[in-house]
Design a protein around this motif. Sequence first.
Motif, short mmCIF file in Angstrom:
data_model
loop_
_atom_site.label_atom_id
_atom_site.label_comp_id
_atom_site.label_asym_id
_atom_site.label_seq_id
_atom_site.Cartn_x
_atom_site.Cartn_y
_atom_site.Cartn_z
N LEU A 73 0.83 -1.20 0.00
CA LEU A 73 0.00 0.00 0.00
C LEU A 73 0.87 1.26 0.00
O LEU A 73 0.57 2.22 -0.72
CB LEU A 73 -0.92 0.00 1.22
N ASP A 74 1.94 1.27 0.77
CA ASP A 74 2.84 2.42 0.79
C ASP A 74 3.46 2.66 -0.58
O ASP A 74 3.57 3.80 -1.03
CB ASP A 74 3.94 2.21 1.83
N GLU A 75 3.86 1.58 -1.24
CA GLU A 75 4.46 1.71 -2.58
C GLU A 75 3.44 2.24 -3.58
O GLU A 75 3.73 3.09 -4.41
CB GLU A 75 5.00 0.37 -3.03
N ALA A 81 1.05 9.31 -5.74
CA ALA A 81 1.45 10.68 -5.41
C ALA A 81 2.38 11.27 -6.46
O ALA A 81 2.42 12.49 -6.65
CB ALA A 81 2.13 10.70 -4.04
N GLY A 82 3.12 10.41 -7.16
CA GLY A 82 4.04 10.89 -8.18
C GLY A 82 3.44 10.94 -9.58
O GLY A 82 4.16 11.19 -10.55
N SER A 200 -7.46 9.49 -8.89
CA SER A 200 -7.09 8.53 -7.85
C SER A 200 -6.78 7.17 -8.46
O SER A 200 -7.19 6.86 -9.59
CB SER A 200 -8.20 8.39 -6.81
N LEU A 201 -6.07 6.38 -7.71
CA LEU A 201 -5.75 5.00 -8.02
C LEU A 201 -6.41 4.14 -6.95
O LEU A 201 -6.25 4.41 -5.76
CB LEU A 201 -4.23 4.80 -8.01
N LEU A 219 -6.32 6.05 -3.57
CA LEU A 219 -5.06 6.77 -3.37
C LEU A 219 -5.04 7.97 -4.32
O LEU A 219 -5.08 7.81 -5.54
CB LEU A 219 -3.88 5.85 -3.67
N PRO A 220 -4.95 9.19 -3.78
CA PRO A 220 -5.01 10.37 -4.65
C PRO A 220 -3.78 10.52 -5.52
O PRO A 220 -2.64 10.29 -5.08
CB PRO A 220 -5.13 11.53 -3.66
N LEU A 221 -4.01 10.87 -6.79
CA LEU A 221 -2.91 11.25 -7.67
C LEU A 221 -2.45 12.65 -7.26
O LEU A 221 -3.27 13.50 -6.94
CB LEU A 221 -3.33 11.22 -9.13
N GLY A 222 -1.16 12.86 -7.32
CA GLY A 222 -0.69 14.15 -6.81
C GLY A 222 0.45 14.76 -7.55
O GLY A 222 1.00 15.79 -7.15
N GLY A 223 0.89 14.13 -8.64
CA GLY A 223 2.05 14.66 -9.34
C GLY A 223 1.77 15.97 -10.03
O GLY A 223 2.64 16.71 -10.38
#
Length: 223
Positions: A73-75, A81-82, A200-201, A219-223
Amino acid sequence: MRAALYWAPELDDPLHRLGSEWLGRDAETGATVRQPAVPGLDLAALTDDPRGYGLHATLKPPFRLAAPFPAMLDEAAALAAGTAPFDLPPLELVSLGGFLALRESAPCPALQGLADACVATLDAYRAPPTEAEIARRRPERLDAAGRYNLHRWGYPQVFGAWRFHVTLTRRLTPEQDAAIRPALLAHLGDVPARPRRVTSLCIFTQAAPGAPFLIGERLPLGG
């Protein structure tokens, strides 16, 4: 337990509600949803396969974990995020080998890039497929590239062979397709073709073999 990386409509996107109604289950909550009536057809039976997976498009196919879920999950969160949010082309209803599905109406390099990154970046967390899992993919029917992908990445349709699709039925006969397609088009209306942004992913999880998949994390996209 299995996990998968999917695209799914945001909760405020009407496609989430309409697609969940069509399949008869909300993958966000796990709740059963009343399906529309299609005269002369058993819609529940014709949507039983995609119902178990939930409304989604596959980015990294389901895999058994080779490492603890929190590490994966962290990966995945770092990957999201990137990645910069991007526009998804309008979706349209098509038949894919007898399955009715929504597909993007134009190529989307950002979408392909996200799928490729999901497959490669998270692969260290995927347990190798068993012989039985490989056999279910019918490797004897695959070309050389498909067999390589199956053994290397756990699934034949990745990278250049990947196709974005939101599956909405099981495989249909021509007669079933002719009967169900107008009902599906009427149910969805113009919603698939509306502009939408990928922000999001989604991590879908399956608690045990045969259990339905649920959205565990957005998981939000943030790049």
